[in-house]
Scaffold this motif. Structure first.
Motif, PDB file in Angstrom:
ATOM      1  N   LEU A  21       0.833  -1.202   0.000  1.00  8.60           N
ATOM      2  CA  LEU A  21       0.000   0.000   0.000  1.00  8.60           C
ATOM      3  C   LEU A  21       0.872   1.259   0.000  1.00  8.60           C
ATOM      4  O   LEU A  21       0.593   2.227  -0.726  1.00  8.60           O
ATOM      5  CB  LEU A  21      -0.915   0.002   1.226  1.00  8.60           C
ATOM      6  CG  LEU A  21      -2.189  -0.845   1.129  1.00  8.60           C
ATOM      7  CD1 LEU A  21      -2.818  -1.026   2.498  1.00  8.60           C
ATOM      8  CD2 LEU A  21      -3.190  -0.213   0.165  1.00  8.60           C
ATOM      9  N   VAL A  22       1.931   1.261   0.785  1.00  6.04           N
ATOM     10  CA  VAL A  22       2.833   2.412   0.831  1.00  6.04           C
ATOM     11  C   VAL A  22       3.523   2.613  -0.529  1.00  6.04           C
ATOM     12  O   VAL A  22       3.686   3.738  -1.000  1.00  6.04           O
ATOM     13  CB  VAL A  22       3.880   2.228   1.954  1.00  6.04           C
ATOM     14  CG1 VAL A  22       4.957   3.309   1.865  1.00  6.04           C
ATOM     15  CG2 VAL A  22       3.188   2.285   3.318  1.00  6.04           C
ATOM     16  N   GLU A  23       3.896   1.504  -1.166  1.00  8.32           N
ATOM     17  CA  GLU A  23       4.529   1.611  -2.483  1.00  8.32           C
ATOM     18  C   GLU A  23       3.555   2.147  -3.531  1.00  8.32           C
ATOM     19  O   GLU A  23       3.931   2.940  -4.402  1.00  8.32           O
ATOM     20  CB  GLU A  23       5.044   0.239  -2.915  1.00  8.32           C
ATOM     21  CG  GLU A  23       6.257  -0.244  -2.139  1.00  8.32           C
ATOM     22  CD  GLU A  23       6.677  -1.643  -2.560  1.00  8.32           C
ATOM     23  OE1 GLU A  23       6.024  -2.213  -3.464  1.00  8.32           O
ATOM     24  OE2 GLU A  23       7.649  -2.163  -1.983  1.00  8.32           O
ATOM     25  N   GLN A  24       2.312   1.713  -3.454  1.00 11.03           N
ATOM     26  CA  GLN A  24       1.322   2.110  -4.454  1.00 11.03           C
ATOM     27  C   GLN A  24       0.841   3.544  -4.250  1.00 11.03           C
ATOM     28  O   GLN A  24       0.527   4.244  -5.214  1.00 11.03           O
ATOM     29  CB  GLN A  24       0.113   1.165  -4.385  1.00 11.03           C
ATOM     30  CG  GLN A  24       0.381  -0.229  -4.914  1.00 11.03           C
ATOM     31  CD  GLN A  24       0.361  -0.272  -6.427  1.00 11.03           C
ATOM     32  OE1 GLN A  24      -0.383   0.441  -7.089  1.00 11.03           O
ATOM     33  NE2 GLN A  24       1.224  -1.113  -6.998  1.00 11.03           N
ATOM     34  N   TYR A  25       0.785   3.978  -2.993  1.00 10.92           N
ATOM     35  CA  TYR A  25       0.229   5.288  -2.687  1.00 10.92           C
ATOM     36  C   TYR A  25       1.278   6.087  -1.915  1.00 10.92           C
ATOM     37  O   TYR A  25       1.366   5.989  -0.678  1.00 10.92           O
ATOM     38  CB  TYR A  25      -1.071   5.144  -1.895  1.00 10.92           C
ATOM     39  CG  TYR A  25      -2.054   4.228  -2.597  1.00 10.92           C
ATOM     40  CD1 TYR A  25      -2.703   4.631  -3.757  1.00 10.92           C
ATOM     41  CD2 TYR A  25      -2.290   2.937  -2.112  1.00 10.92           C
ATOM     42  CE1 TYR A  25      -3.573   3.778  -4.418  1.00 10.92           C
ATOM     43  CE2 TYR A  25      -3.162   2.081  -2.762  1.00 10.92           C
ATOM     44  CZ  TYR A  25      -3.800   2.510  -3.918  1.00 10.92           C
ATOM     45  OH  TYR A  25      -4.656   1.662  -4.576  1.00 10.92           O
ATOM     46  N   PRO A  26       2.118   6.850  -2.609  1.00  7.26           N
ATOM     47  CA  PRO A  26       3.266   7.556  -2.007  1.00  7.26           C
ATOM     48  C   PRO A  26       2.889   8.455  -0.839  1.00  7.26           C
ATOM     49  O   PRO A  26       3.713   8.712   0.041  1.00  7.26           O
ATOM     50  CB  PRO A  26       3.813   8.381  -3.175  1.00  7.26           C
ATOM     51  CG  PRO A  26       3.359   7.649  -4.400  1.00  7.26           C
ATOM     52  CD  PRO A  26       2.024   7.077  -4.052  1.00  7.26           C
ATOM     53  N   GLU A  27       1.655   8.935  -0.789  1.00  6.92           N
ATOM     54  CA  GLU A  27       1.259   9.824   0.297  1.00  6.92           C
ATOM     55  C   GLU A  27       1.303   9.129   1.659  1.00  6.92           C
ATOM     56  O   GLU A  27       1.252   9.770   2.704  1.00  6.92           O
ATOM     57  CB  GLU A  27      -0.153  10.376   0.054  1.00  6.92           C
ATOM     58  CG  GLU A  27      -1.259   9.339  -0.030  1.00  6.92           C
ATOM     59  CD  GLU A  27      -1.522   8.837  -1.444  1.00  6.92           C
ATOM     60  OE1 GLU A  27      -2.672   8.469  -1.730  1.00  6.92           O
ATOM     61  OE2 GLU A  27      -0.562   8.847  -2.261  1.00  6.92           O
ATOM     62  N   LEU A  28       1.422   7.804   1.654  1.00  9.07           N
ATOM     63  CA  LEU A  28       1.495   7.045   2.901  1.00  9.07           C
ATOM     64  C   LEU A  28       2.931   6.816   3.361  1.00  9.07           C
ATOM     65  O   LEU A  28       3.163   6.222   4.403  1.00  9.07           O
ATOM     66  CB  LEU A  28       0.818   5.675   2.731  1.00  9.07           C
ATOM     67  CG  LEU A  28      -0.678   5.683   2.393  1.00  9.07           C
ATOM     68  CD1 LEU A  28      -1.153   4.256   2.143  1.00  9.07           C
ATOM     69  CD2 LEU A  28      -1.487   6.324   3.500  1.00  9.07           C
TER      70      LEU A  28
END
Length: 529
Positions: A120-127
């Protein structure tokens, strides 16, 4: 990768004899972002569960363009076809893939959480600023997105760690936090979860009671998507030069609502191999069934022997269904567990359970023989004598043996018998012909094409034209139709061409109960086809 996967796995389905089940997408589209968006569909092993999961991922996932793949399929006829096509963030979870590596200190749940949160962190940089440790139910709402979850083999961890109740409770709690807590469910548009074991009555808290559940006992509106229908199998038979009559006798019998369906794995293998073979049975042992039926609850053993003979067991309590064989504490729970595993099927219209195919009946017989039940051996021994006298057309001996069979049954085990009403006499006849399971298919009961002609029809499994089991056996119980008329009607029956594929001659057996003695009299006549 499990977030926004591509459609490669779906494409692979087209390399075999693809049967279009995309109509289920229309049903699921109506549930998106509604209160009913949590769905669990459970099926026996090798019943097309993963194929459906791949199909849904290919349709919903933003990670691919599947318009061309779906354009000639059933879903394309839906006016809302393009509304959800590749428009969603999809998390596809194969629960077998989170087993820790050998030698790792990581637990299953730690591995599951780590892999998914990292992706999820890789897919959504805002995380990216999130600090470890972060739990999935905490990080999901912070994405600001809504997701569709597709979960394959949801019950793998339960089966893998079945001897660890504390782990199972923790696993269920993870699912509850994801799919029941409001902070997380606001980020979910749809959950499609599949596996073998149902969610029903797993624990007293009903941790996932917000799910709509479709099981082997109750498929509801998705019944026709849960196996191959008669029309679909007939089409495959035409395309691959298979005999539909033989396919029906070997593989037809699962009841899902108003549909009688075939196991997709069986038919796919049959199309490829072109031989009538117990393909499904060879994918696993009968260990789970053996464990489940080892203990006798009430009339369980008697009921299972009846099922071997082709009978049905009625009035099952669906509330007894649960998903761990350690929780099987009554007869109905055991029988419904066998429904869950696919060894029996459940007809919700009649409330009865029975072996769906010749193959599953053979599995049941083999397991009982392995357990060495004395009551089965006694019934089989008596049945062999009755069948022998019937085949030899010895009316007097068949009558005497059957009457003795019933008398001994009343004296030693009355639960196997009942008063000599027509229904109970029919059940007694079925049990008395238990030995036919070695040579004949599951008997046809009240078949429409034989209505008024025969209550039971036994068709030989193989070509016994040069053997003593070369007969189709027609059983009539307390019939008022004249024997000569019955023979004429059998010869005129629309099923005669089908019967001639298996035999050249039949035995018409009239069994009548004498009013003064309550004994039965057997009358046996040849029927030349």
């Amino acid at each position: 990768m499990c977030i926004n996967e591509d459609n490669v796995l779906f494409k692979s389905l087209f390399r075999s004899n693809y049967v279009d089940k995309t109509g289920i997408i229309s049903f699921l589209n109506k549930l998106i972002d509604t209160e009913n968006r949590f769905v669990c569909v459970t099926r026996a092993r090798r019943f097309g569960k993963s194929a459906t999961a791949r199909t849904l991922n290919a349709y919903y996932s933003k990670g691919c363009d599947s318009k061309e793949l779906f354009s000639n399929l059933e879903i394309a006829k839906d006016p809302d076809f393009e509304t959800h096509l590749n428009k969603h963030d999809v998390i596809f979870l194969d629960m077998q893939s989170y087993e820790p590596a050998t030698g790792s200190d990581e637990t299953y749940l730690q591995c599951f959480n780590r892999k998914l949160t990292h992706e999820l962190v890789e897919q959504y940089p805002e995380l990216a600023s999130e600090q470890e440790p972060v739990y999935l139910n905490e990080i999901l709402p912070r994405t600001g997105r809504k997701f569709i979850f597709i979960i394959d083999e949801w019950d793998f961890p339960i089966e893998r760690y079945k001897d660890d109740p504390a782990f199972i409770e923790k696993y269920l709690d993870v699912l509850r936090r994801l799919f029941k807590e409001t902070t997380c469910t606001n980020s979910i548009s749809l959950v499609y979860m599949t596996g073998i074991l149902p969610l029903i009555r797993f624990d007293s808290q009903s941790s996932l009671n917000n799910f709509i559940e479709f099981t082997m006992a109750n498929s509801g509106p998705i019944a026709k998507f849960c196996g191959y229908t008669e029309d679909e199998v007939a089409k495959l038979c035409r395309e691959h030069n298979l005999d539909l009559d033989k396919v029906r006798l070997w593989y037809k019998g699962y009841r899902f609502g108003e549909y009688t369906v075939y196991n997709p794995f069986e038919i796919s293998r049959l199309v490829w191999m072109q031989d009538y073979f117990p393909y499904w049975s060879h994918t696993a042992t009968c260990g789970y069934m053996k464990n489940a039926i080892s203990n006798d609850f009430g009339t369980l053993h008697d009921d299972l022997i009846r099922l071997c003979a082709g009978d049905k067991i009625s009035n099952l309590d669906l509330l007894s269904m649960n998903n761990l064989n350690t929780h099987l504490n009554n007869k109905d729970a055991v029988l419904l567990y066998l429904v869950t595993l696919g060894y029996l099927t459940y007809d919700i219209e009649t409330g009865s359970a029975f072996p769906p195919t010749e193959e599953t009946r053979n599995d049941l017989v083999s397991t009982i023989e392995e357990l060495n039940w004395q009551e089965y051996k006694d019934s089989l021994s008596a049945s062999n004598e009755i069948l022998e006298s019937l085949i030899l057309k010895d009316e007097k001996r068949a009558s005497e043996l059957f009457n003795l069979f019933i008398k001994r049954g009343f004296e030693s085990n009355s639960s196997l018998f009942g008063s000599k009403t027509e229904l109970n006499l029919k059940k007694s006849v079925l049990l008395s012909l238990l030995a036919t399971e070695r040579y004949y298919f599951i008997p046809l009961q009240n078949a429409p094409s034989f209505k008024g002609l025969a209550d039971l029809v036994y068709i030989p499994k193989y070509n016994y034209r040069d053997d003593k089991y070369k007969f189709v056996i027609f059983i009539r119980i307390n019939s008022k139709l004249d024997t000569k008329d019955a023979i004429c009607k059998i010869k005129e029956s629309e099923s005669l061409p089908m019967l001639k594929k298996f035999a050249d001659i039949g035995l018409l057996v009239n069994i009548n109960c004498e009013a003064n003695t309550q004994d039965t009299v057997w009358n046996i006549k040849y029927v030349e086809f």
